[in-house]
Motif scaffolding. Structure first.
Motif, PDB file in Angstrom:
ATOM      1  N   ASN A   1      31.415  18.041  82.353  1.00 32.57           N
ATOM      2  CA  ASN A   1      31.219  18.120  80.943  1.00 32.57           C
ATOM      3  C   ASN A   1      32.268  18.726  80.105  1.00 32.57           C
ATOM      4  OD1 ASN A   1      28.598  16.747  80.399  1.00 32.57           O
ATOM      5  ND2 ASN A   1      27.492  18.092  81.178  1.00 32.57           N
ATOM      6  N   CYS A   2      32.032  18.899  78.927  1.00 31.37           N
ATOM      7  CA  CYS A   2      33.378  19.232  78.068  1.00 31.37           C
ATOM      8  C   CYS A   2      32.805  20.294  77.030  1.00 31.37           C
ATOM      9  CB  CYS A   2      33.831  18.000  77.535  1.00 31.37           C
ATOM     10  SG  CYS A   2      35.052  18.047  76.501  1.00 31.37           S
ATOM     11  N   ILE A   3      33.875  20.952  76.708  1.00 36.82           N
ATOM     12  CA  ILE A   3      33.363  21.881  75.431  1.00 36.82           C
ATOM     13  C   ILE A   3      33.508  21.145  74.034  1.00 36.82           C
ATOM     14  CG2 ILE A   3      34.193  23.981  76.741  1.00 36.82           C
ATOM     15  CD1 ILE A   3      36.597  24.213  74.742  1.00 36.82           C
ATOM     16  N   TYR A   4      33.909  19.861  74.098  1.00 37.25           N
ATOM     17  CA  TYR A   4      33.808  19.414  72.773  1.00 37.25           C
ATOM     18  C   TYR A   4      32.541  18.534  72.600  1.00 37.25           C
ATOM     19  CZ  TYR A   4      38.824  20.598  72.615  1.00 37.25           C
ATOM     20  OH  TYR A   4      40.014  21.412  72.717  1.00 37.25           O
ATOM     21  N   ASP A   5      32.267  17.854  71.482  1.00 36.91           N
ATOM     22  CA  ASP A   5      31.102  17.264  71.529  1.00 36.91           C
ATOM     23  C   ASP A   5      31.521  15.632  70.779  1.00 36.91           C
ATOM     24  OD1 ASP A   5      28.505  16.050  71.368  1.00 36.91           O
ATOM     25  OD2 ASP A   5      27.975  17.358  69.628  1.00 36.91           O
ATOM     26  N   CYS A   6      32.225  14.761  71.471  1.00 39.17           N
ATOM     27  CA  CYS A   6      32.624  13.632  70.962  1.00 39.17           C
ATOM     28  C   CYS A   6      31.366  12.760  70.862  1.00 39.17           C
ATOM     29  CB  CYS A   6      33.763  12.807  71.768  1.00 39.17           C
ATOM     30  SG  CYS A   6      35.500  13.751  71.588  1.00 39.17           S
ATOM     31  N   HIS A   7      30.908  12.118  69.703  1.00 38.87           N
ATOM     32  CA  HIS A   7      29.705  11.248  69.722  1.00 38.87           C
ATOM     33  C   HIS A   7      29.611   9.956  70.607  1.00 38.87           C
ATOM     34  CE1 HIS A   7      28.178  13.817  65.841  1.00 38.87           C
ATOM     35  NE2 HIS A   7      28.444  14.497  67.018  1.00 38.87           N
ATOM     36  N   TYR A   8      30.983   9.705  70.548  1.00 39.66           N
ATOM     37  CA  TYR A   8      31.236   8.351  71.464  1.00 39.66           C
ATOM     38  C   TYR A   8      31.362   8.728  73.090  1.00 39.66           C
ATOM     39  CZ  TYR A   8      35.905   9.638  70.848  1.00 39.66           C
ATOM     40  OH  TYR A   8      37.188  10.359  70.580  1.00 39.66           O
ATOM     41  N   CYS A   9      31.206   9.950  73.492  1.00 38.44           N
ATOM     42  CA  CYS A   9      31.675   9.990  74.867  1.00 38.44           C
ATOM     43  C   CYS A   9      30.384   9.668  76.008  1.00 38.44           C
ATOM     44  CB  CYS A   9      31.677  11.900  75.140  1.00 38.44           C
ATOM     45  SG  CYS A   9      32.400  12.172  76.666  1.00 38.44           S
ATOM     46  N   TYR A  10      30.931   9.084  76.899  1.00 38.00           N
ATOM     47  CA  TYR A  10      30.213   8.701  78.039  1.00 38.00           C
ATOM     48  C   TYR A  10      29.639   9.717  78.809  1.00 38.00           C
ATOM     49  CZ  TYR A  10      33.691   9.748  81.535  1.00 38.00           C
ATOM     50  OH  TYR A  10      34.533  10.321  82.486  1.00 38.00           O
ATOM     51  N   LEU A  11      30.026  10.902  78.830  1.00 39.30           N
ATOM     52  CA  LEU A  11      29.452  11.960  79.490  1.00 39.30           C
ATOM     53  C   LEU A  11      28.066  12.275  79.208  1.00 39.30           C
ATOM     54  CD1 LEU A  11      32.404  14.599  79.469  1.00 39.30           C
ATOM     55  CD2 LEU A  11      31.697  12.980  81.337  1.00 39.30           C
ATOM     56  N   GLN A  12      27.727  11.844  77.908  1.00 36.17           N
ATOM     57  CA  GLN A  12      26.167  12.108  77.417  1.00 36.17           C
ATOM     58  C   GLN A  12      25.358  11.078  78.243  1.00 36.17           C
ATOM     59  OE1 GLN A  12      26.619  12.657  72.917  1.00 36.17           O
ATOM     60  NE2 GLN A  12      27.860  11.124  73.713  1.00 36.17           N
TER      61      GLN A  12
ATOM     62  N   ASP B   1      36.158  13.903  84.210  1.00 35.55           N
ATOM     63  CA  ASP B   1      34.712  14.012  83.352  1.00 35.55           C
ATOM     64  C   ASP B   1      34.685  15.438  82.617  1.00 35.55           C
ATOM     65  OD1 ASP B   1      33.676  11.607  84.685  1.00 35.55           O
ATOM     66  OD2 ASP B   1      33.155  12.489  86.131  1.00 35.55           O
ATOM     67  N   THR B   2      35.873  15.343  81.782  1.00 38.81           N
ATOM     68  CA  THR B   2      36.182  16.818  80.962  1.00 38.81           C
ATOM     69  C   THR B   2      37.300  16.595  80.307  1.00 38.81           C
ATOM     70  OG1 THR B   2      36.126  19.007  81.203  1.00 38.81           O
ATOM     71  CG2 THR B   2      37.320  17.839  82.727  1.00 38.81           C
ATOM     72  N   ASP B   3      37.748  17.770  79.552  1.00 30.92           N
ATOM     73  CA  ASP B   3      38.877  17.988  78.884  1.00 30.92           C
ATOM     74  C   ASP B   3      39.521  19.103  79.534  1.00 30.92           C
ATOM     75  OD1 ASP B   3      41.132  18.914  77.398  1.00 30.92           O
ATOM     76  OD2 ASP B   3      40.307  17.320  75.688  1.00 30.92           O
ATOM     77  N   ILE B   4      40.233  19.295  80.706  1.00 32.76           N
ATOM     78  CA  ILE B   4      40.566  20.246  81.499  1.00 32.76           C
ATOM     79  C   ILE B   4      41.560  21.176  80.707  1.00 32.76           C
ATOM     80  CG2 ILE B   4      42.866  19.335  82.565  1.00 32.76           C
ATOM     81  CD1 ILE B   4      41.665  20.563  85.052  1.00 32.76           C
TER      82      ILE B   4
ATOM     83  N   THR C   1      43.973  14.865  77.002  1.00 27.51           N
ATOM     84  CA  THR C   1      43.215  15.921  76.313  1.00 27.51           C
ATOM     85  C   THR C   1      43.321  15.561  74.879  1.00 27.51           C
ATOM     86  OG1 THR C   1      43.349  18.497  75.943  1.00 27.51           O
ATOM     87  CG2 THR C   1      45.552  17.108  75.987  1.00 27.51           C
ATOM     88  N   LYS C   2      42.332  16.451  74.103  1.00 30.58           N
ATOM     89  CA  LYS C   2      42.378  16.483  72.662  1.00 30.58           C
ATOM     90  C   LYS C   2      42.742  17.941  72.315  1.00 30.58           C
ATOM     91  CE  LYS C   2      38.976  12.946  71.498  1.00 30.58           C
ATOM     92  NZ  LYS C   2      38.386  12.397  72.752  1.00 30.58           N
ATOM     93  N   SER C   3      43.175  18.692  73.113  1.00 28.16           N
ATOM     94  CA  SER C   3      43.265  20.235  72.918  1.00 28.16           C
ATOM     95  C   SER C   3      44.607  20.349  72.307  1.00 28.16           C
ATOM     96  CB  SER C   3      43.237  21.050  74.457  1.00 28.16           C
ATOM     97  OG  SER C   3      43.313  22.351  74.313  1.00 28.16           O
TER      98      SER C   3
HETATM   99  S1  SF4 Z   1      35.454  14.463  77.698  1.00 23.75           S
HETATM  100 FE1  SF4 Z   1      36.822  13.520  75.964  1.00 23.75          FE
HETATM  101  S2  SF4 Z   1      35.728  12.190  74.779  1.00 23.75           S
HETATM  102 FE2  SF4 Z   1      34.179  13.434  76.049  1.00 23.75          FE
HETATM  103  S3  SF4 Z   1      33.728  15.181  74.581  1.00 23.75           S
HETATM  104 FE3  SF4 Z   1      35.412  15.988  75.741  1.00 23.75          FE
HETATM  105  S4  SF4 Z   1      37.298  15.216  74.627  1.00 23.75           S
HETATM  106 FE4  SF4 Z   1      35.562  14.254  73.894  1.00 23.75          FE
END
Ligand code: SF4
Length: 337
Positions: free
Chosen positions: A94-105, A147-150, A179-181
């Protein structure tokens, strides 16, 4: 974006990892969190007590030990950009961000963030995989931020730094940090090495504002990219996922122009381009978890188990945007997904 020391109200810790250096480091970052000891993280993560959306509003951090599967073979949904020995690892789930399109959900039953603390086991298993890789003529390609943004986690524990140190002693390893960081600045004292690629995901501002919740703005990502280039790191740009909104063609073209006015394309290793896509199984689960997110409930077309735009639309998006990118890049530098 500075991380609040109150980011996690609760931190769950497996008894087995209580004394690990990673655990001790993280506990100092969050002195106000309530600490709850558990036996195995799966008890909490696999059978969550609360609805996914409720948990997402206030995620907990779970510190655990990974006992197997320190590497996985690359999946059909990820980009190996041609490498034969393609693996990924999951030191974070999982990830600290909340991208609405993310497959982790849709991938995980819980949005809580799991951090595995036995980093040395990841290194030793990676060393074994490097020496046993099938194609000895190529390096082992390892995606670290799968499966994250390290890098987004770097101010909690410096995993990216540790992996870069590990890479500097392993020439037969090529690592990608996607990353998006903007936490790259925390690595600015490390000299660049050729076997690490920083891959920044970029989207037009309007897409980021609507769908990349909690992630740094594309403008601030560009500042990090410029810094990484100045320091000599390999940089990949990922215009992925492309999301169709009204006037998408003009919006993406304007955005490309903005990016390449700021960054000299000569300094970019390569570019990837991909429309929204998700395994249909993950989409089904993500829709259950996040009924409030419109993007998950669009009329996606399923083909070979992948939910995306229909075939014609995907081709239209790819060929249109690829042609535009070819103003700045040679064809082999642009991978379309
Ligand atoms: S893993 Fe990537 S797409 Fe998913 S919430 Fe994090 S930054 Fe966004």
């Amino acid at each position: 974006m500075k991380l609040s020391r109150n980011r996690f109200r609760n931190i769950y810790i497996e008894y087995a990892c209580e004394s690990d250096a990673v655990t001790q480091h993280i506990l100092k970052v969050f002195p106000h969190s309530e600490i709850i000891y558990i036996n195995r993280y799966k008890e909490l993560f696999s059978t969550p007590k609360h609805a996914y959306s409720l948990q997402k509003a206030s995620t907990s951090l779970i510190l655990a030990r990974k006992t197997n599967n320190f590497l996985y073979s690359g999946s059909q949904f990820a980009q190996s950009t041609g490498f034969k020995n393609f693996f990924y690892n999951t030191i974070l789930l999982n990830c600290i961000y909340d991208c609405h399109y993310c497959y982790l959900q849709g991938l995980f039953p819980s949005p809580n963030l799991v951090c595995f603390t036995n980093l040395e086991d990841f290194f030793s298993n990676t060393s074994t995989a490097i020496s046993q890789r099938n194609n000895q003529g190529e390096p082992l390609f390892l995606s670290l931020s799968y499966d994250t943004d390290i890098l987004a986690f770097e101010s909690i524990f410096p995993f990216a730094r540790r992996w870069i140190e590990y890479c500097s002693n392993n020439n037969n390893l090529l690592v990608e940090i996607r990353t998006k960081s903007t936490n790259f600045k925390t690595l600015s004292d490390i000299p660049s090495i050729p076997n690490v690629i920083f891959s920044w995901s970029l989207s037009p501002e309007i897409i980021a504002q609507n769908f990349e919740i909690g992630a740094p703005s594309p403008k601030s990502r560009l500042a990090s990219i410029k810094q990484a280039i100045r320091m000599g790191w390999k940089v990949r740009l990922c215009f992925d996922p492309v999301i169709l909104i009204k006037s998408w063609r003009e919006i993406y073209l304007d955005y490309f122009k903005t990016v390449f006015q700021e960054i000299n394309p000569m300094n970019i290793h390569d570019v990837t381009l991909g429309s929204f896509r998700m395994s249909s199984q993950h989409l089904k689960q993500a829709r259950k978890h996040r009924p409030e997110l419109g993007i998950l409930h669009r009329d996606w077309k399923v083909n070979n188990g992948i939910a995306s735009y229909g075939k014609e639309k995907r081709e239209e998006i790819s060929s249109f945007l690829r042609n535009e990118l070819l103003q700045w890049f040679r064809p082999p530098q642009v991978s379309v997904w």
